[in-house]
Design a protein around this motif. Sequence first.
Motif, short mmCIF file in Angstrom:
data_model
loop_
_atom_site.label_atom_id
_atom_site.label_comp_id
_atom_site.label_asym_id
_atom_site.label_seq_id
_atom_site.Cartn_x
_atom_site.Cartn_y
_atom_site.Cartn_z
N CYS A 32 10.85 2.03 -0.29
CA CYS A 32 10.06 2.40 -1.46
C CYS A 32 10.35 3.80 -1.97
O CYS A 32 10.37 4.03 -3.17
CB CYS A 32 8.56 2.30 -1.15
SG CYS A 32 7.96 0.63 -0.93
N SER A 33 10.56 4.75 -1.11
CA SER A 33 10.69 6.14 -1.52
C SER A 33 11.88 6.39 -2.44
O SER A 33 11.71 6.99 -3.50
CB SER A 33 10.75 7.05 -0.30
OG SER A 33 10.82 8.39 -0.70
N ARG A 76 3.65 1.47 -1.85
CA ARG A 76 3.92 1.58 -3.30
C ARG A 76 2.69 2.14 -4.02
O ARG A 76 2.81 2.98 -4.91
CB ARG A 76 4.30 0.23 -3.88
CG ARG A 76 5.69 -0.21 -3.53
CD ARG A 76 6.06 -1.50 -4.29
NE ARG A 76 7.35 -1.94 -3.86
CZ ARG A 76 8.50 -1.43 -4.29
NH1 ARG A 76 8.48 -0.44 -5.15
NH2 ARG A 76 9.65 -1.89 -3.84
N GLN A 77 1.50 1.67 -3.64
CA GLN A 77 0.28 2.16 -4.26
C GLN A 77 0.10 3.65 -4.00
O GLN A 77 -0.26 4.40 -4.89
CB GLN A 77 -0.95 1.38 -3.76
CG GLN A 77 -2.24 1.79 -4.43
CD GLN A 77 -2.24 1.48 -5.91
OE1 GLN A 77 -2.00 0.34 -6.31
NE2 GLN A 77 -2.50 2.48 -6.74
N LEU A 88 2.43 5.85 -3.45
CA LEU A 88 3.40 6.56 -4.29
C LEU A 88 2.93 6.60 -5.74
O LEU A 88 3.01 7.64 -6.41
CB LEU A 88 4.78 5.92 -4.18
CG LEU A 88 5.49 6.15 -2.84
CD1 LEU A 88 6.68 5.22 -2.70
CD2 LEU A 88 5.93 7.61 -2.69
N ASP A 89 2.42 5.48 -6.24
CA ASP A 89 1.89 5.44 -7.60
C ASP A 89 0.71 6.38 -7.76
O ASP A 89 0.51 6.96 -8.84
CB ASP A 89 1.46 4.02 -7.98
CG ASP A 89 2.63 3.07 -8.18
OD1 ASP A 89 3.79 3.54 -8.29
OD2 ASP A 89 2.39 1.84 -8.22
N ASP A 90 -0.07 6.55 -6.69
CA ASP A 90 -1.23 7.45 -6.72
C ASP A 90 -0.84 8.91 -6.58
O ASP A 90 -1.70 9.78 -6.64
CB ASP A 90 -2.22 7.08 -5.61
CG ASP A 90 -2.95 5.77 -5.88
OD1 ASP A 90 -2.96 5.30 -7.03
OD2 ASP A 90 -3.49 5.20 -4.90
N GLY A 91 0.46 9.18 -6.33
CA GLY A 91 0.92 10.57 -6.28
C GLY A 91 1.29 11.09 -4.90
O GLY A 91 1.47 12.30 -4.74
N TYR A 111 0.82 -1.22 0.00
CA TYR A 111 0.00 0.00 0.00
C TYR A 111 0.84 1.26 0.00
O TYR A 111 0.38 2.31 -0.47
CB TYR A 111 -1.09 -0.01 1.07
CG TYR A 111 -0.68 0.06 2.52
CD1 TYR A 111 -0.20 1.24 3.09
CD2 TYR A 111 -0.86 -1.03 3.36
CE1 TYR A 111 0.13 1.30 4.43
CE2 TYR A 111 -0.54 -0.97 4.71
CZ TYR A 111 -0.03 0.21 5.24
OH TYR A 111 0.28 0.28 6.57
N ARG A 145 11.54 9.85 -4.94
CA ARG A 145 10.88 10.88 -4.16
C ARG A 145 11.58 11.10 -2.83
O ARG A 145 10.96 11.22 -1.80
CB ARG A 145 9.44 10.48 -3.88
CG ARG A 145 8.66 10.21 -5.12
CD ARG A 145 7.38 10.96 -5.13
NE ARG A 145 6.70 10.73 -6.38
CZ ARG A 145 5.70 9.92 -6.54
NH1 ARG A 145 5.23 9.24 -5.52
NH2 ARG A 145 5.14 9.78 -7.70
N ARG A 169 13.42 4.42 -4.44
CA ARG A 169 13.17 3.78 -5.74
C ARG A 169 12.14 4.57 -6.54
O ARG A 169 12.13 4.51 -7.75
CB ARG A 169 12.72 2.34 -5.54
CG ARG A 169 13.87 1.42 -5.17
CD ARG A 169 13.45 -0.02 -5.27
NE ARG A 169 12.46 -0.38 -4.28
CZ ARG A 169 12.74 -0.95 -3.10
NH1 ARG A 169 13.97 -1.23 -2.78
NH2 ARG A 169 11.77 -1.24 -2.26
N ALA A 170 11.27 5.27 -5.84
CA ALA A 170 10.25 6.05 -6.52
C ALA A 170 10.79 7.41 -6.97
O ALA A 170 10.10 8.16 -7.64
CB ALA A 170 9.04 6.27 -5.61
#
Length: 161
Positions: A153-154, A121-122, A124-127, A119, A159, A156-157
């Motif tokens: 996760c951050s 990752r989700q 981050l994908d959602d913005g 969640y 961000r 890799r994103a």
Amino acid sequence: MTEAVEVNRFWGRLGLPGLVDVHTHFMPEQVLRKVWAYFDALGEATGGALEWPITYRDAEVERVARIREFGVRAFTAMLYPHKPGMAQWLNGWAVDFAARTPDCLHTSTLFPEPGVEGYVRQALDDGARVFKAHVQVGAYDPADELLDPAWGCSPRAGRLS
């Protein structure tokens, strides 16, 4: 002079184009009521030694309007879970809030529980641009091994900033 006028004069004298408020709380109404009730009870619970009144106890639309009147150009939602199974639900609410409130930096949260990486990752994908981890309210250790995959996760994103 109104409070909004005073705040606008303050940042104007500094030559700023406005403000960013990184500590504002917007969350689902039923959660917000419980948070406000907690703070309302502090005075009695501490024998009057600590009181923390909620200054802006207005409907969501009125609180957003007030922030804008202060010249705040961007703000956060700062939502947080206090138990497992709550973070993903709050993050879903945050997607909608960010979509209807474009000056709110899309804020998400997390909790040490199975599935947290998914969640996060989700989100981050959602913005999501900001994450709130409230270890005091959630009563967890940020070094909990369940959070290890989420903390990774951050970067890799892209961000990290």
